[in-house]
Every structure is written in structure tokens, then in C-alpha cells.
Design a protein around this motif. Structure first.
Motif, PDB file in Angstrom:
ATOM      1  N   THR A  42      41.047   7.419   4.574  1.00  0.00           N
ATOM      2  CA  THR A  42      41.111   8.690   5.309  1.00  0.00           C
ATOM      3  C   THR A  42      42.370   9.462   4.930  1.00  0.00           C
ATOM      4  O   THR A  42      42.334  10.679   4.714  1.00  0.00           O
ATOM      5  N   THR A  79      41.224   0.016   3.026  1.00  0.00           N
ATOM      6  CA  THR A  79      40.945   0.142   4.450  1.00  0.00           C
ATOM      7  C   THR A  79      40.396   1.533   4.760  1.00  0.00           C
ATOM      8  O   THR A  79      40.597   2.487   4.004  1.00  0.00           O
ATOM      9  N   THR A  80      39.713   1.628   5.893  1.00  0.00           N
ATOM     10  CA  THR A  80      39.152   2.915   6.300  1.00  0.00           C
ATOM     11  C   THR A  80      40.250   3.935   6.556  1.00  0.00           C
ATOM     12  O   THR A  80      40.155   5.093   6.127  1.00  0.00           O
TER      13      THR A  80
END
Length: 227
Positions: free
Chosen positions: A179, A174-175
Motif C-alpha cells: 500500500t 506485506t499488504t
């Protein structure tokens, strides 16, 4: 009384309550993530504790900004505190600062500088790694094609990321998970660098001290035999 004195007084008074709030924040968030089967009302209680602690961090930031009287420059000068308010999962790392401040109030710290750096950096790595593992596990466990399905997977991935090894057997998809991974990589390099640098410095000081003691005693360092 000048602003600097007022700010010092505020920080002395708020260090311990904010340290406790940091532990409450991390503990409540951990229960919310790791025990999804609890009743909804219980989850609401832990979420309230999490966001309530976050609110205390924001209030402390606002008060110190107001007392400083520096206006927008406060954000740039206190960039770490600004980042912690925006990313509250970093807040438990500041427990280290609270502990250091309390040690100084009770007299000179017991450990040498290099030992304190290694201890605080190691504690920061542990707290940061636990918080990062919780965050990644929360966003990854239900994602399509995710390889991080259990908290154990998340802890394993966090350890390999913080140590900059990166085996690649489990990775976030996932983004938000990626991150968090970037942040952990940056923090891992900085904190591990602090530990290894302090350890090397401590060894060099120890060897230098032994050499001075040998000279004071009239002994000369042993030289390797010539071939």
C-alpha cells in the motif's frame, strides 16, 4: 471579522509550530524504527512524541474546519489536509508549505517560480522518500520471505520506486508495505513531473529571453548553412 480572516490568522499563527511538530514527528518515528535496541522507556517517550505531534495535526484540522464554517464541504475542499491527518507520514511534506509561507511573510521569495517549484518538489521527494522508507522497513523487516531486511534495502527500494524505475530486486511482501508502495509511485510520478516540467519551462524562458536580447541589440539569430 469574517471566517476567511479568522482562518488566515489561525494559519499564520500555527504554521511555524506545526512545522516544528512535523519535524518532531518524523524524528521521533525515525528513532523508534531505526533504534529498536533502546530501552522500552525511551521508546515510549518517542512514541509519545510521535502521537502527540499527530494529535496537534488533528487539532489544527479540527480548528480550521470549525473556523471555515463550511461543514462537510471542508473535507472535500481540503482533501490534502484530510489525507495528511489520516496518513501522518505525509505530514513532513507540508514543511515545504510552512517554509513557503514564512518566505512570503518576509517579502517576495528570492527564487523564481520554476526554481521554487523544483526546490520544493525535490525537498518533498526527499522527505516523502525518507518517511516511506521508514514505514516499509518497519513492516517488512520481520515478515516471512521478506527481501527488505535492512534500512539500506528500504532506501534503495524507495529510490527505485520514486524514480519509477523499479528494478524488482527487493519488493515489499506485506499488504501494508505494498500500500505504501502504491502511494510512493503516485507521489513520485507527480513530483518528478513537476521538477522536469519546471526545468523545461525555465530553459524555454531563458532561451526566449536570450532571443529577445539579441533582437534588441540588432543581432539576428544564427541560421544553419544551407546544403
Amino acid at each position: 471579522m469574517d471566517d476567511e480572516s479568522r482562518l488566515d490568522r489561525w494559519e499564520r499563527r500555527s504554521d511555524l509550530p506545526l512545522g516544528i511538530a512535523s519535524l518532531v514527528f518524523l524524528g521521533a518515528y525515525a528513532v523508534h524504527v531505526l533504534a529498536p535496541g533502546l530501552p522500552r522507556a525511551v521508546h515510549l517517550v518517542f512514541l509519545s512524541l510521535t502521537y502527540g505531534s499527530w494529535g496537534l495535526f488533528a487539532v489544527d484540522y479540527g480548528v480550521r474546519w470549525w473556523i471555515s464554517g463550511t461543514g462537510p464541504r471542508f473535507v472535500r475542499r481540503q482533501w490534502l489536509d484530510t489525507l495528511v491527518v489520516l496518513l501522518p507520514l505525509l505530514r513532513p511534506v507540508q514543511i515545504v508549505r510552512t517554509y513557503e509561507a514564512m518566505q512570503r511573510r518576509h517579502g517576495r521569495p528570492r527564487l523564481a517560480l520554476q526554481a521554487r517549484v523544483m526546490f520544493y518538489a525535490s525537498l518533498s521527494i526527499a522527505l516523502l522518500g525518507f518517511a516511506g522508507a521508514l514505514a516499509v522497513y518497519q513492516v517488512e523487516r520481520g515478515a516471512p520471505n521478506a527481501t527488505i531486511r535492512t534500512f539500506g534495502d528500504s532506501v534503495w527500494w524507495t529510490c527505485s520506486t520514486l524514480s519509477t524505475v523499479g528494478y524488482g530486486d527487493v519488493t515489499p511482501v506485506t499488504t501494508l508495505g505494498r500500500t505504501v508502495a502504491v502511494g510512493l509511485m503516485a507521489c513520485g510520478i507527480a513530483l518528478l513531473g513537476a521538477v522536469t516540467g519546471s526545468f523545461s519551462s525555465m530553459l524555454l524562458q531563458r532561451f526566449a529571453l536570450e532571443g529577445e536580447e539579441d533582437l534588441a541589440a540588432g543581432r539576428t539569430p544564427e541560421r544553419p548553412p544551407r546544403e
